[in-house]
Design a protein around this motif. Structure first.
Motif, PDB file in Angstrom:
ATOM      1  N   GLU A  48       0.838  -1.182   0.000  1.00 48.97           N
ATOM      2  CA  GLU A  48       0.000   0.000   0.000  1.00 48.97           C
ATOM      3  C   GLU A  48       0.880   1.241   0.000  1.00 48.97           C
ATOM      4  O   GLU A  48       1.987   1.221   0.543  1.00 48.97           O
ATOM      5  CB  GLU A  48      -0.904   0.020   1.231  1.00 48.97           C
ATOM      6  N   ILE A  75      -3.419  -1.107  -7.915  1.00 51.88           N
ATOM      7  CA  ILE A  75      -3.794   0.147  -7.258  1.00 51.88           C
ATOM      8  C   ILE A  75      -4.163   1.187  -8.298  1.00 51.88           C
ATOM      9  O   ILE A  75      -3.493   1.332  -9.323  1.00 51.88           O
ATOM     10  CB  ILE A  75      -2.630   0.663  -6.391  1.00 51.88           C
ATOM     11  N   PRO A 121      -5.816   6.305  -2.510  1.00 49.64           N
ATOM     12  CA  PRO A 121      -5.574   5.188  -3.428  1.00 49.64           C
ATOM     13  C   PRO A 121      -6.603   4.081  -3.233  1.00 49.64           C
ATOM     14  O   PRO A 121      -7.039   3.810  -2.110  1.00 49.64           O
ATOM     15  CB  PRO A 121      -4.162   4.706  -3.041  1.00 49.64           C
ATOM     16  N   THR A 126      -0.779  -6.749  -6.078  1.00 50.81           N
ATOM     17  CA  THR A 126      -1.683  -5.680  -5.645  1.00 50.81           C
ATOM     18  C   THR A 126      -1.880  -4.714  -6.809  1.00 50.81           C
ATOM     19  O   THR A 126      -0.902  -4.213  -7.362  1.00 50.81           O
ATOM     20  CB  THR A 126      -1.115  -4.907  -4.443  1.00 50.81           C
ATOM     21  N   GLN A 129      -5.419   5.443  -8.583  1.00 52.04           N
ATOM     22  CA  GLN A 129      -5.505   6.688  -7.832  1.00 52.04           C
ATOM     23  C   GLN A 129      -5.695   7.851  -8.792  1.00 52.04           C
ATOM     24  O   GLN A 129      -5.151   7.858  -9.890  1.00 52.04           O
ATOM     25  CB  GLN A 129      -4.233   6.910  -7.002  1.00 52.04           C
ATOM     26  N   VAL A 133      -7.507   0.054  -3.962  1.00 53.02           N
ATOM     27  CA  VAL A 133      -7.049  -1.280  -4.348  1.00 53.02           C
ATOM     28  C   VAL A 133      -8.148  -1.950  -5.166  1.00 53.02           C
ATOM     29  O   VAL A 133      -9.293  -2.057  -4.717  1.00 53.02           O
ATOM     30  CB  VAL A 133      -6.702  -2.130  -3.115  1.00 53.02           C
TER      31      VAL A 133
END
Length: 362
Positions: free
Chosen positions: A239, A285, A249, A283, A287, A251
């Motif tokens: 993260e 992400i 952000p 992961t 944003q 996920v």
């Protein structure tokens, strides 16, 4: 996916759909270039970081240039385009169907639609600029540089046909102070006269790093809202330490994966090569940066407290029916109506009987 572009030209700013969060991209002369998508994959094993990126571009530019700061001595090579297909397969949303009872807009009697809706849920005596190496990789002319002065760096880049926008030297200052190095790339098609367009060959940049960092500071130069999309492959779920001036952000996928195969069981050689074939935690992400000027630094990522999986789910909502598509709600209303009619009839019958007994007594 990193969805990013900072596209400028000398004397004017282009306004594409995305901005390059990892560096600045500039076309030659008065031509235009737009990056419809930049996909980035980061692999970090605790000691070495690899970034694989691919641009999808359009416009009339015959040449363009961009620069990416890196925290250590980098090597650059062409990447495998199949990597992005592997990751798209692994992170695609799960699709589920759920039913609703009461009719919505588009359902009978409110309309004739089918009712389906989809939602988502070093200074000293060293020269100001040093050239570590320079290679021709496909359509890319790649220079790997060191610098002790941001203005000297900008001057070298311009003297070597890497035309960069005003203001870039200022944004490079913090990287120079931290003794970072740079990857400067010119995109020059090998075929004379061909413009840059479509999916370009991906580049794979590798450098030593004891922390997972993704350069974002240069996106401060953007004048339009920006988006970041990032695949992170590490030992644990990762993260960002902070939002660095953007929205929180989000996920969109998190789980341990087998890089040798996707959900369908097909092998992913490109992903296996990047990870060494070992299971890793992926992961994804996303944003948004509504005001890029507020970006305050680079993204540094850390492991989360636990490796909690997360899979995005997309629901298809359907009206609850039975038989040949008869809405359950209509049957329910019909049953309720019948019950009411029956109750009224019983009440009337009971009333008649009561009146009959009264008359009989009289």
């Amino acid at each position: 996916m990193l969805l990013a572009l900072l596209a400028t030209q000398l004397g004017s700013l282009i306004s594409p759909a995305y901005a390059c969060g990892c560096g600045a991209m500039i076309p030659d002369g008065r031509s235009r270039i737009g990056v419809g998508r930049e996909s980035s994959v980061v692999r970090w094993d605790g000691a070495t970081e690899q970034i694989v990126m691919r641009f999808s571009v359009s416009g009339d530019a015959h040449r363009a240039a961009w620069i990416m700061p890196v925290p250590g001595r980098a090597t650059v090579e062409l990447g495998n385009p199949d990597l992005f297909a592997d990751l798209a397969e692994l992170t695609r949303p799960e699709h589920r169907t759920r039913s609703y009872f009461w009719p919505r807009d588009g359902d009978w009697p409110f309309g004739s639609g089918d009712g389906d809706k989809v939602g988502a849920a070093r200074p000293g005596t060293a020269p100001p600029v040093g050239v570590v190496g320079r290679e021709q990789l496909g359509d890319f002319d790649v220079a790997r540089l060191t610098a002790t002065d941001p203005q000297a760096l900008r001057g070298w880049l311009q003297a070597n046909a890497f035309e960069l926008p005003e203001g870039l030297a200022t944004e490079l200052g913090p990287y120079v102070a931290q003794k970072w190095e740079y990857v400067a790339v010119r995109l020059v098609p090998k075929e004379a006269g061909r413009t840059l367009g479509g999916d370009l060959d991906p580049l794979r940049i590798r450098f030593a790093s004891d922390r997972l960092v993704y350069p974002m500071r240069l996106s401060r130069l953007a004048k339009t809202p920006q988006s970041l999309g990032l695949y992170v492959l590490a030992d644990h779920r990762m993260e960002p330490r902070s939002a660095i001036g953007g929205a929180a952000p989000e996920v969109t996928f998190a789980d341990r994966i087998d890089p040798k195969g996707g959900r369908s069981g097909t092998r992913g050689a490109a992903l296996a090569e990047l990870t060494g074939g070992e299971p890793v935690f992926l992961t994804a992400i996303e944003q948004r940066f509504p005001e890029p000027a507020r970006i305050e630094g680079d993204h540094e990522l850390r492991a989360t407290a636990s490796d909690t999986p997360y899979h995005r789910v997309v629901y298809a909502d359907r009206l609850l029916t039975i038989g040949d598509g008869v809405p359950v709600w209509s049957l329910t209303l019909a049953g309720a109506a019948a019950a009411v009619v029956g109750a009224v009839a019983l009440a009337r019958r009971a009333r008649r009987r009561a009146l009959g007994h009264v008359r009989a007594r009289v």
